[in-house]
Scaffold this active site. Sequence first.
Site, PDB file in Angstrom:
ATOM      1  N   LYS A  38       1.103  -1.613   0.055  1.00  0.00           N
ATOM      2  CA  LYS A  38       0.019  -0.122  -0.086  1.00  0.00           C
ATOM      3  C   LYS A  38       0.789   1.468  -0.280  1.00  0.00           C
ATOM      4  O   LYS A  38       0.478   2.598  -0.675  1.00  0.00           O
ATOM      5  CB  LYS A  38      -0.859   0.167   0.784  1.00  0.00           C
ATOM      6  CG  LYS A  38      -1.915  -1.285   1.248  1.00  0.00           C
ATOM      7  CD  LYS A  38      -2.726  -0.701   0.014  1.00  0.00           C
ATOM      8  CE  LYS A  38      -4.821  -1.657   0.438  1.00  0.00           C
ATOM      9  NZ  LYS A  38      -5.375  -0.996  -1.146  1.00  0.00           N
ATOM     10  N   GLU A  83      -9.628   6.825   3.288  1.00  0.00           N
ATOM     11  CA  GLU A  83     -10.222   5.742   3.056  1.00  0.00           C
ATOM     12  C   GLU A  83      -9.739   5.062   4.282  1.00  0.00           C
ATOM     13  O   GLU A  83      -8.382   4.197   3.402  1.00  0.00           O
ATOM     14  CB  GLU A  83     -11.282   5.234   2.702  1.00  0.00           C
ATOM     15  CG  GLU A  83     -10.918   3.960   1.563  1.00  0.00           C
ATOM     16  CD  GLU A  83      -9.806   4.361   0.193  1.00  0.00           C
ATOM     17  OE1 GLU A  83      -9.274   5.899   0.104  1.00  0.00           O
ATOM     18  OE2 GLU A  83      -9.401   3.461   0.290  1.00  0.00           O
ATOM     19  N   SER A 121       1.984  -9.780  -1.090  1.00  0.00           N
ATOM     20  CA  SER A 121       0.929  -8.182  -1.122  1.00  0.00           C
ATOM     21  C   SER A 121       1.740  -7.610   0.401  1.00  0.00           C
ATOM     22  O   SER A 121       1.372  -6.283   0.396  1.00  0.00           O
ATOM     23  CB  SER A 121      -0.091  -8.072  -1.873  1.00  0.00           C
ATOM     24  OG  SER A 121      -1.180  -8.939  -0.553  1.00  0.00           O
TER      25      SER A 121
END
Lengths: 259, 397
Positions: free
Chosen positions: B93, B115, B381
């Site tokens: 991220k 968010e 990830s």
Amino acid sequence: MNRINELFKKKPGKLLSIYFTAGYPGLEDTIPVARALQEAGADMLEIGFPFSDPLADGPVIQHSSEVALKNGMSLRKLFSQLKELREHVRIPVLLMGYLNPVFQYGMENFCASCAECGIDGLILPDLPMTEFETQYQDLFRRHNLSNIFLVTPESREERIRRIDQLSDGFIYALSSSSTTGKQMDSTLQTEKYFEKLQSMNLRNPLMIGFGVNDRESFQKVVSYAHGAIIGSAFIRLLDKEGARPEVIRRFIHSILGSN
Amino acid sequence: MKTENKYGVDERGFYGRFGGAYIPEMLYPNIEELRENYLRIIETPEFRKEFEGLLADYVGRPTPLYLAQRLSEHYGTTIYLKREDLNHTGAHKINNTIGQLLLAEKLGKKRIIAETGAGQHGVATATVCALRGLECVVYMGEVDMQRQAPNVARMKMLGATVVPATCGSKTLKDATNEALRDWINNPVDTHYIIGSVVGPHPYPDMVARFQSVISREIRRQLLEKSGKEVPDQVIACVGGGSNAMGAFYHFLDDESVKLIGVEAGGEGVDTGRSAATTVLGKDGIIHGSRSLLMQTDDGQIIEPHSVSAGLDYPGIGPQHAHLHETGRVQFVNITDQEAMEAGLLLSKLEGIIPAIESSHALAWLKKMEFTGRESIVISLSGRGDKDLQTYIDFFRL
């Protein structure tokens, strides 16, 4: 020429349009609320069809949408209620809502159903201008539906001009760049923006909404525009006092100042 | 490498019939400002230098492309793990939040909103805001705040304000609605850092470009390690789809590379408790873009289910919808149970506890047939620390 155009010809100022959510507070309240609003003196109605994710709405309309969906409101249900709309209501009626339910219903079917029920215009805030122009303008015209665009204090002048070219009913001017149900900014900037809109000599009449909630704010905005739109303040009333005709009459009279 | 190819975004902001910017007028100036400026800014040498510098020194890139020996032996083929779990803050991220924050600075923004679902994107956003001294507000569903309390604490420690989203189902989609509402009400000084390849154009393209560092590194590292130009297959999990888009990006035009997106099947696609959007979704509009979307016949958005909080999004990025429709990416799904078992297997065989999102990609290995000669790259990830409680409860550890 539809009922919206006729209204602005007949009554050039101080128009009051009221927004309310279909199927709220009760599922079968749609037509009775519309009727009571007309009888109380509203000039135009915007019936909101609910969506699960109303991203431009504040808490009040979010809540009414949620309740309406729980009550069982849907586009199919709404059109079945609106079949008898024109037996009870003469004033212009628009439908307002988010695009996704319309897409699922099918844009062609949606416009046809609107025409069948005597709907005069549509406010679909997330329908892009270019998509309307290239794909739906003719369809709307065929069904005699006005498409209403929004402008905000942040909209550039050239964009407002283009919106004016594409509009054929009125332009919905937001008093501030905000979600629904906020207080109006009573700053000099807001007045300057209203004055700018007024001085642009647009082809279409202007209706100002967002933050109009009482007689004072109504009086203020109708000095700059053809009329005002009230949404959240009316929904809040229904939430607190219910949808009885006398409650609605009292509210409309408090805005218009009549007895 | 540019995305001006048959799978990239066109000049109108669409991927085939998906994408676009279905936004109310209140958001138009913000989105227009981004659309007019994002390519101009992020392609300057100055921006690239700053972005790559932070990825190297702050995030710890490049992340390793790790040949997982014991996992490879287990399945009888060659498996590489792209170790995004080793990034600062524990997931891919942060590649995107660094990029968007630098962009926001160039646009003169003073305030950042975001968010978050599981909290990973919120933490990655709060982290870069702390790094650069910008005000940060993160919207998080009230339900998610209870489920992911440690990440709430992390964000607070990093100086962010965490605002509960109390509307709707009180999860990720509602947090996204709240962030969009905040942006509508703060149109001038605020930038909204969306956490995935979703939202109105240019977000899906912008986020994909920031995440594309993943596949750029894979290409280089695979060549160094094995002499192969490209792998045979790349496998990644898909919620909104940002790690998958990053892992696929530089392979899209190499049609020989099989790309597999793994969605969360939840308790099974037929159970009503699933997040497999390409199976259960229909054409629709969510958060400003046209894509595939889980919804009722009346067009109301359905709350998805997955054991993994990072995959339970009712939509999918518009580029993924296009890649699905064109058949360039094969979309499959994995149940909660299968994902959890794959997470446990990787822990035991390789000493790596993966995020449950990533476990979905790993679980697909069990369904494949191998000749023994292929090279498979899996996008790992994120790391599993945040999921420890879920693993504990599931396996009664």
